[in-house]
Design a protein around this motif. Structure first.
Motif, PDB file in Angstrom:
ATOM      1  N   THR A 272      -8.083   4.713  -1.491  1.00 24.66           N
ATOM      2  CA  THR A 272      -7.458   3.427  -1.228  1.00 24.66           C
ATOM      3  C   THR A 272      -6.493   3.085  -2.361  1.00 24.66           C
TER       4      THR A 272
ATOM      5  N   ASN B 200      -4.936  -3.954   9.202  1.00 27.88           N
ATOM      6  CA  ASN B 200      -4.192  -4.408   8.034  1.00 27.88           C
ATOM      7  C   ASN B 200      -3.495  -3.248   7.339  1.00 27.88           C
TER       8      ASN B 200
ATOM      9  N   TYR C 155      -5.266   4.672   1.699  1.00 27.07           N
ATOM     10  CA  TYR C 155      -3.931   4.078   1.652  1.00 27.07           C
ATOM     11  C   TYR C 155      -2.976   4.885   2.518  1.00 27.07           C
TER      12      TYR C 155
ATOM     13  N   ALA D 227     -11.646   4.557   4.477  1.00 22.77           N
ATOM     14  CA  ALA D 227     -10.350   3.904   4.380  1.00 22.77           C
ATOM     15  C   ALA D 227      -9.471   4.657   3.391  1.00 22.77           C
TER      16      ALA D 227
ATOM     17  N   ASP E 225      -7.033  -0.117   5.571  1.00 21.61           N
ATOM     18  CA  ASP E 225      -8.127  -0.835   4.933  1.00 21.61           C
ATOM     19  C   ASP E 225      -9.490  -0.633   5.573  1.00 21.61           C
ATOM     20  N   ARG E 226      -9.562   0.012   6.723  1.00 26.38           N
ATOM     21  CA  ARG E 226     -10.839   0.133   7.408  1.00 26.38           C
ATOM     22  C   ARG E 226     -11.055   1.566   7.881  1.00 26.38           C
TER      23      ARG E 226
ATOM     24  N   VAL F 154      -8.519  -4.747  -0.812  1.00 23.65           N
ATOM     25  CA  VAL F 154      -8.825  -3.739   0.190  1.00 23.65           C
ATOM     26  C   VAL F 154     -10.163  -4.061   0.810  1.00 23.65           C
ATOM     27  N   LEU F 155     -10.213  -4.023   2.133  1.00 25.89           N
ATOM     28  CA  LEU F 155     -11.406  -4.462   2.839  1.00 25.89           C
ATOM     29  C   LEU F 155     -12.428  -3.365   3.045  1.00 25.89           C
TER      30      LEU F 155
ATOM     31  N   VAL G 236      -5.752 -10.977   7.579  1.00 26.17           N
ATOM     32  CA  VAL G 236      -5.075  -9.878   6.884  1.00 26.17           C
ATOM     33  C   VAL G 236      -3.676 -10.317   6.468  1.00 26.17           C
TER      34      VAL G 236
END
Length: 394
Positions: free
Chosen positions: A362, A290, A341, A339, A314-315, A14-15, A258
Motif C-alpha cells: 500500500t 477508493n 497501491y 490491498a 485500498d481494499r 489506507v483502509l 472515500v
C-alpha cells in the motif's frame, strides 16, 4: 491523482492492509491453477513494490512489471515472465531510461503490438512509464523485439513540468497503452491545461514515432476535480462498448467515505470517451471503491453481459457488474488478495474464470522495509461472485 512520493498526507489514509506472504513449499501453485500470494519478486532492504502492470501476450505468456522504489540509483522497471498462468515467474530484463538521465521513476505500462507498426513486427513488446526530475516529466516509449529481453528507445510521447501534484502545476502522469484501429493509443493524466487542475487525455500514433494532438477523455467543469489513472477495457456484445475507469478526487470532499471515489465512462469508441458522462461506482448506495482503479471484463458470471471487474487501491475486495455497466447493479465481493497501491487485475486468456490479482504494498507502507513481495493471486471468479464482502477474511 495518487502519485508515489508526492501524495498529500491528508489523503494518504489506507483502509486495508496488504497481507501478501510467500507460499510455502507445500502450497506450490499448479500451472493454470488457483493460488494465493505466489511470489514474483521478493523485495529486500528498503525496496517497495507498487503500481503493478502487465501485458497478456497472444500465446498466453504474461509479462509483468511494477514500480520498484528504494533500490538506490535511477529508477527502472523490472520485467518478469510467466508461461503457466502465474504459477512460476522469471525476471527477463529491466526497462531503464536510455535518453533522459532521469530514470524511469514510476507508473509503468506494457502492451503487445498485435500488428506491424512503424517498422516493428506484430508481437513487439512496448513499454512506457514516467521519467521525471526537477527538469520535468516525460512519458517515453520503448520497444522490444525479443520478448522483453532487450529494449530500445522509440519516441517521446508527451512532456510536462516537474513532478508536482499542486493545482496550477503542469506535469503529466500515468500512461496506459493500447493498440486500436491500426494505431497506438497512449492515455495519460494531464495537468497542463489551465482550465483543469487535472484531466485525462490521449494521443495516438500510426508509426510509434509521430504523435497526434491531445484529445480530452475526462475533463470536468469543476477545476478542482482531478480525474486520474486511466485504465480501459472492451465490453463485447451485447454491450459492444468501451469502459474507462478513473479516480476523481475533489479537494477535501468525500463520497461514501472515500476521498478518491472511482468513476467510469462508457463509449462506443475508446477514442470518444470525452463525449460521455462519468458515473460513480457505488454499491447499495453505501459503499464505494477508493483510488487508482483497474478494470477487466470476463465472459464468466452467468449473464449474457459477462462480468465487469474493478479493483481499487485500498481494499482486498473487487467490484463487479454483470449487467453491462448498469449503475444500479454493482456488487462488492471478497478476495484473499491484499490491498495494493494501484492494484492491477487480469483475466487469463482462455480461462474466463481465472482472475489474477497482483500484490505489493500500500502507499502508506512504502519505504518501511516490510519486504512485501510482488505477488500473484489467482482466484475462481465464479466463486468470488458468490462471496460476501468478508468471505475470505481470516
Amino acid at each position: 491523482m495518487l502519485l508515489p512520493l508526492l501524495k498529500a498526507a491528508a489523503f494518504a489514509a489506507v483502509l486495508g492492509i496488504s497481507t501478501a506472504k510467500p507460499l510455502s513449499s507445500r502450497q506450490k501453485p499448479e500451472p493454470w491453477g488457483f493460488f494465493t500470494n505466489n511470489t514474483i519478486y521478493q523485495t529486500t532492504g528498503r525496496e517497495s513494490i507498487t503500481y503493478p502492470r502487465y501485458a497478456a501476450l497472444g500465446d498466453g505468456t504474461i509479462l509483468a512489471t511494477a514500480s520498484l522504489s528504494g533500490q538506490g540509483g535511477p529508477g527502472y522497471f523490472p520485467i518478469f515472465e510467466s508461461t503457466d498462468g502465474g504459477a512460476s515467474w522469471a525476471q527477463v530484463s529491466n526497462l531503464t531510461d536510455a535518453v533522459n538521465g532521469w530514470g524511469l521513476s514510476a507508473q509503468p505500462a506494457l502492451a503487445e503490438l498485435t500488428e506491424e507498426m512503424g517498422g516493428y513486427p506484430a508481437g513487439t513488446i512496448l513499454g512506457s512509464g514516467n521519467s521525471w526530475s526537477n527538469n520535468g516529466t516525460r512519458i517515453d516509449l520503448y520497444a522490444s523485439t525479443d520478448r522483453a529481453r532487450t529494449w530500445e528507445f522509440v519516441s517521446h510521447i508527451a512532456e510536462g513540468g516537474r513532478p508536482n501534484t499542486t493545482n496550477g502545476a503542469d506535469p503529466i502522469w500515468e500512461p496506459y497503452l493500447m493498440v486500436y484501429d491500426h494505431q497506438l493509443v497512449c492515455y495519460y493524466s494531464d495537468q497542463r491545461d489551465p482550465l483543469h487542475g487535472q484531466k485525462l487525455a490521449h494521443q495516438t500514433s500510426p508509426d510509434l514515432r509521430t504523435w497526434g494532438p491531445v484529445v480530452n477523455d475526462v475533463a470536468y467543469d469543476l477545476y478542482e476535480a482531478r480525474p486520474g489513472m486511466t485504465v480501459v477495457a472492451y465490453l463485447p456484445d451485447p454491450v459492444d462498448q468501451w469502459i474507462l475507469v478513473h479516480e476523481r478526487p475533489i479537494g477535501n470532499s468525500s463520497s461514501h467515505g472515500v476521498h478518491y471515489p472511482v468513476y467510469y465512462v462508457m463509449a462506443d469508441s475508446p477514442l470518444e470517451f470525452g463525449q460521455a458522462v462519468g458515473r460513480p461506482i457505488v454499491v447499495n448506495n453505501q459503499t464505494a471503491p477508493n483510488a487508482s482503479p483497474y478494470v477487466v471484463w470476463s465472459s464468466a458470471g452467468g449473464t449474457p453481459y459477462g462480468t465487469i471487474v474493478v479493483s481499487d487501491a485500498d481494499r482486498r475486495q473487487v467490484y463487479t457488474n454483470r449487467y453491462g455497466g448498469d449503475p444500479d447493479r454493482w456488487e462488492e465481493h471478497g478476495t484473499p488478495a491484499g490491498a495494493v497501491y494501484s492494484r492491477a487485475i487480469q483475466i487469463l486468456e482462455g480461462y474466463p474464470d481465472h482472475l489474477l490479482i497482483y500484490g505489493g504494498e500500500t502507499f502508506d507502507d512504502m519505504g518501511l522495509g516490510l519486504h512485501t513481495p510482488f505477488s500473484a493471486t489467482v482466484v475462481d471468479l465464479e466463486e468470488v461472485l458468490t462471496m460476501p464482502v468478508d468471505g475470505y477474511d481470516d
